[in-house]
Enzyme design. Structure first.
Site, PDB file in Angstrom:
ATOM      1  CB  CYS A  55     -18.230  50.368 -16.555  1.00 42.83           C
ATOM      2  SG  CYS A  55     -19.404  51.455 -17.114  1.00 42.83           S
TER       3      CYS A  55
ATOM      4  CB  CYS B  98     -11.235  36.893 -19.007  1.00 42.62           C
ATOM      5  SG  CYS B  98     -11.773  36.630 -17.425  1.00 42.62           S
TER       6      CYS B  98
END
Ligand SMILES: [Zn+2]
Length: 487
Positions: A292, A443
């Protein structure tokens, strides 16, 4: 061939008062026709004047309902069984997991009778049910988006003992979905913030806080005292660890998960149904499926899913309801679609199957299983930390930066001088990289970038590659404070 036909209690009067019949036939239709020949009275109960099955009756072949992938003319074989079940019975009601002895040990005072008045009015709960709720001990692991509604509703409902486990601190970005914490709680341990909220909701319940990291060595002892565990975590390592511990100690596990607009709830109880491993035998490669935190979640979704989790916890305590054991509730809030999927017990499951290979939790390597350990055959991925990256950029070293983050993540912290290549396109687009120049992969947390490097190597790329350690999360303060200097 003889097939066993089970008759639900309410239909037995029409089938010679028998619970089980052995009937000859090759298809469901043939068998039900023979049944009606033998017991003509049941015909009227099961079928209307047009010979259609009455809507309140369900016919199951093993666990599958007719109409659900299985038709009247589906072939049946020796080990199959057919069940006739009036839908009004609502499936198999579960028994309360709180024994009568424990229920009788607690009493409700005047304050509680007033406070839980709306539970006491419900025939399904009543005084007995509320006493069971008071006697119950529930452990909630994770005090984030899901843990917030779960723990608040359980406290409000009067669960006598709640255990809360979390090691994190509240950050500003948590407040969008973690409604148990407020602005004043930013930088406080989640466990302290949650405890304050629970106390404000219901000062009479017992709160037990667990602030250590759950691992294979301590989890069995921690969950031993509880009746039910609610998994409100957001990573695979924890989910397998919690599920395995629950299977081995025979505790029901109420599972919830949210991602973007979709949520899932299930109850795993290996004594009467599948476990988490039966449904998800192995995790996806580390970093491939963002959590999430990386994938985003719409604010009320966790409230919806966590509330259903809390409801399932209460139903296990009260008993009598139809639980999500063996079922997965999937809620798609973007398209307003809800489905309940069947989850089968896997007879070859390594922990709850017929010949389990995981017999104790200490022997299982969760880090390795979830791909969090470096594969020994793999060439290790070399990391570069943020200071080093900034230094090299500032001294003008030739460098290629590749950003593998999702578009919404890039919108928050942009890297204007990085090439954007999604992991899935790396193999095809490797020509865009110069094998004579150092390439740094970026990332959010430094895990997907490792996956990206391994994917690229797999595709035959030979140039020097580095991973930005800890990703943007670990490096943002250093990198973005240099923004003016080099971006
Ligand atoms: Zn299993």
């Amino acid at each position: 061939m003889q097939i066993s036909v089970y008759i639900s209690a309410t239909l037995r009067a029409f089938a010679g008062k028998k619970a089980k019949l052995e009937i000859e036939g090759k298809t469901v239709r043939e068998i039900l026709e023979r049944l009606q020949e033998e017991y003509p009275e049941i015909r009227e109960v099961l079928f209307d004047e047009n010979r259609k099955l009455r809507p309140f009756v369900s016919v199951y072949v093993n666990d599958d309902r007719i109409g659900n992938g299985i038709g009247w003319d589906s072939a049946v074989s020796e080990n199959d069984s057919i069940l006739l079940l009036p839908s009004i019975a609502g499936g198999t009601p579960s028994e309360s997991i709180i024994s009568d002895e424990r229920r009788k040990e607690v009493s409700l005072d005047d304050y509680e009778i007033e406070r839980f008045n709306k539970h006491l009015m419900l025939r399904e709960i009543g005084v007995k049910g509320q006493k069971r709720i008071k006697a119950a001990k529930v452990l909630i692991i994770g005090l984030g988006a899901l843990g917030s509604p779960v723990v608040q509703y359980l406290a409000a409902a009067g669960v006598g003992t709640v255990g809360i486990a979390d090691t994190g601190e509240v950050s500003l970005g948590d407040l969008q979905s973690q409604v148990i914490h407020g602005v004043r709680d930013v930088h406080r341990p989640k466990i302290a913030s949650a405890r304050d909220t629970i106390k404000a909701i219901n000062p009479k319940i017992k709160i037990e806080t667990i602030s250590e990291v759950l691992d294979a060595d301590n989890i069995a002892d921690i969950i031993a005292d509880y009746d039910i565990v609610a998994d409100c975590t957001d990573n695979y390592r924890s989910r397998y660890l919690i599920s395995d511990a629950c299977v081995l100690s025979g505790k029901p596990l109420v599972f919830g998960a949210v991602y973007q607009f979709e949520g899932r709830v299930s109850v795993f109880d290996a004594k009467s149904g599948p476990c988490f491993r039966c449904q998800y035998p192995s995790p996806p490669p580390a970093g491939l499926v963002p959590t999430c935190a990386a994938g985003g979640v719409i604010s009320p979704l966790a409230g919806i899913i966590g509330s259903i989790q809390a409801n399932e916890v209460l139903k296990l305590i009260i008993g009598g309801g139809e639980s999500l054991i063996g079922k997965l509730l999937v809620v798609d809030t973007w398209n307003n679609r809800t489905s309940i999927l069947k989850v089968d017990k896997d007879e070859s499951c390594p922990i709850c199957g017929k010949t389990p290979s995981i017999l104790e939790i200490e022997n299982f390597d969760y880090e390795d299983f979830c791909g969090l350990k470096q594969d020994e055959d793999e060439i290790p991925v070399e990391g570069i930390d943020a200071e080093e990256l900034v230094r090299r950029i500032e001294q003008g070293d030739p460098l290629t930066l590749v950003d593998v983050r999702e578009p919404h993540e890039r919108a928050i912290h942009r890297f204007p001088n990085a090439i954007v290549i999604p992991i899935g396109q790396l193999a095809r687009r490797q020509k865009e990289l110069d094998p004579d120049v150092d390439t740094v992969f970026i990332c959010r947390e430094g895990k997907r970038s490792i996956l990206a490097i391994n994917t690229l190597r797999e595709a035959g790329y030979k140039g020097p590659v580095y991973n930005l350690k800890g990703g943007i999360e670990a490096a943002k303060n250093i990198i973005f404070s240099h923004e003016g200097a080099w971006l």
